[in-house]
Write an enzyme that holds these catalytic residues in place. Sequence first.
Site, PDB file in Angstrom:
ATOM      1  CE  LYS A 149      16.403  34.736  66.712  1.00 19.22           C
ATOM      2  NZ  LYS A 149      16.445  33.273  66.775  1.00 19.22           N
ATOM      3  NE  ARG A 196      15.824  28.071  76.406  1.00 21.57           N
ATOM      4  CZ  ARG A 196      16.204  27.040  75.652  1.00 21.57           C
ATOM      5  NH1 ARG A 196      16.782  25.988  76.199  1.00 21.57           N
ATOM      6  NH2 ARG A 196      15.986  27.055  74.353  1.00 21.57           N
TER       7      ARG A 196
HETATM    8  N1  BES Z   1      12.567  32.942  69.270  1.00 24.24           N
HETATM    9  C1  BES Z   1      13.497  31.909  69.065  1.00 24.24           C
HETATM   10  C2  BES Z   1      12.870  30.586  68.659  1.00 24.24           C
HETATM   11  C3  BES Z   1      12.130  30.513  67.364  1.00 24.24           C
HETATM   12  C4  BES Z   1      12.781  30.668  66.148  1.00 24.24           C
HETATM   13  C5  BES Z   1      10.787  30.193  67.362  1.00 24.24           C
HETATM   14  C6  BES Z   1      12.085  30.552  64.960  1.00 24.24           C
HETATM   15  C7  BES Z   1      10.093  30.066  66.185  1.00 24.24           C
HETATM   16  C8  BES Z   1      10.748  30.253  64.987  1.00 24.24           C
HETATM   17  C9  BES Z   1      14.289  31.632  70.349  1.00 24.24           C
HETATM   18  O1  BES Z   1      14.508  32.720  71.165  1.00 24.24           O
HETATM   19  C10 BES Z   1      15.609  31.089  69.916  1.00 24.24           C
HETATM   20  O2  BES Z   1      16.292  31.763  69.193  1.00 24.24           O
HETATM   21  N2  BES Z   1      15.910  29.880  70.350  1.00 24.24           N
HETATM   22  C11 BES Z   1      17.106  29.226  69.970  1.00 24.24           C
HETATM   23  C12 BES Z   1      17.587  28.467  71.203  1.00 24.24           C
HETATM   24  C13 BES Z   1      18.964  27.895  71.085  1.00 24.24           C
HETATM   25  C14 BES Z   1      19.976  29.002  70.979  1.00 24.24           C
HETATM   26  C15 BES Z   1      19.216  27.040  72.293  1.00 24.24           C
HETATM   27  C16 BES Z   1      16.812  28.247  68.830  1.00 24.24           C
HETATM   28  O3  BES Z   1      15.735  27.628  68.832  1.00 24.24           O
HETATM   29  O4  BES Z   1      17.639  28.135  67.939  1.00 24.24           O
HETATM   30 ZN    ZN Z   2      16.217  33.873  70.669  1.00 24.28          ZN
END
Ligand code: BES
Ligand code: ZN
Length: 461
Positions: free
Chosen positions: A241, A315
């Site tokens: 990130k 997931r």
């Molecule tokens: N923990 C994050 C999702 C998240 C980010 C929840 C900010 C609440 C606030 C999750 O693990 C994630 O990074 N998901 C990605 C999935 C994508 C790569 C398919 C997302 O939502 O960008």
């Molecule tokens: Zn993530």
Amino acid sequence: MIDTIISSEDDATPVILVSNDNFPGWTQNAPESTQAWLQSNRFKPKPGQHVIVPATDGSIDCVIAGINANAPSMWDVAHLATALPVGDYALQSVDGKPAQNELDSLALGWILGGYRFDTYKKKDKLPARLYLSADYNEKRIRALAEATFLTRDLINTPANILGPEALAEAATRLAVQFGAEYEITVGDDLLKNNYPAIHAVGRAATDQPRLIELTWGSPENPTVALVGKGVCFDSGGLDIKGAAGMKLMKKDMGGSANVLGVAQAIMAMELPIHLKVLIPAVENAIAGNAMRPLDIVETRAGTTIEIGNTDAEGRVILADAITRAAESKPELMIDFATLTGAARVALGTELPAFFCDDDDFAASVLGIGTKSDDPLWRMPLWQPYRKMVDGKSADLTNSPDGGYAGAITAALFLQHFAPTDIIWAHIDLMAWNLSTKPGRPEGGEAMGMRAIFAAIEAKYT
Ligand code: BES
Ligand code: ZN
Ligand code: ZN
């Protein structure tokens, strides 16, 4: 422990609750000096407004606070916990309004407003304390307040203090407090006991991945399983990130914190269910052994997952935890997860996305959520999108191409692991207040917790 509830009325200053309906009548009977004071303070009987009425000796005679006339919200006087001078107070109805059940909810709002995360910071002003007479359902108010404080504390505690091991210790403490059984499967034992997906996500961290299991209540009762995403820090993994996206990621165990909150409330209220709590606890870290994009990961269910993006880790760990939860043959299974940014794009940060394969349970949760000022919004398990989570070289992908409908495809991915013969619900939540609102200080937050607790309470009592 909640130390803002008091059981002695001595010296408690009355907080008189008035609304548009009864304020004119009430003022007419008030002393002239009070009427003048309200006038000169331009007081309006609206939620969020209050005025302190002085006595002639300079002490506080009473507080007048505005609430909604028809249906007071839980947050109408929640700011008073921090807005009033330190001291003891008691809520007071006018002409039987608000009713006792509404007073209970206003009291809970007040208590929640007194929360602060000050374990690592010198305490500033103490919150105002509230007297609860025998007319209040103090046991339930305390249960929900303590559950919320536990959830907030766990989320607010940063990842250097609360990693997978400390999260497991917190769950263990809760189990011991309520006489629940617990089992923690750690590190390579995850492989031995067939939790390959949890291991794959968490293996690059120094604090080893683990599966936390709590069991409580008589096995004669219907089984309810709660599953919570416990990513103690989400760096994104190799698909790292950026700084802005990573900053709040200590809250990525917010699902597990909410599940422990619901569990605490269930156990404190002794609901007649057989409770199973499952928390896959990991840190999504980067090291030479981290999972890579396009790795193929095995799962407990035998389904293979292609890692389209190492940042869609929630997931992957939930796959194994949901499979494990299903083995206990629950009647109802609910998971909480800070799963997708897409759910926040769709509904914002304050409204969790709710997915459910059973219309009756969904209606109950949404209705109770509205009533308990803990709203959720239903989103569809839209089967035409199911093919988007099919993998190219494995059964499933954790990151569909295009990224459209990201909250729905994440939910459909989880649904693959939930048996069709049980009621399954999934909550995709923020678990964080970006700014302070009455009763809800900036920081970790319980979301959907009161709604799910009360829906389980309604279903089983
Ligand atoms: N923990 C994050 C999702 C998240 C980010 C929840 C900010 C609440 C606030 C999750 O693990 C994630 O990074 N998901 C990605 C999935 C994508 C790569 C398919 C997302 O939502 O960008
Ligand atoms: Zn993530
Ligand atoms: Zn995450």
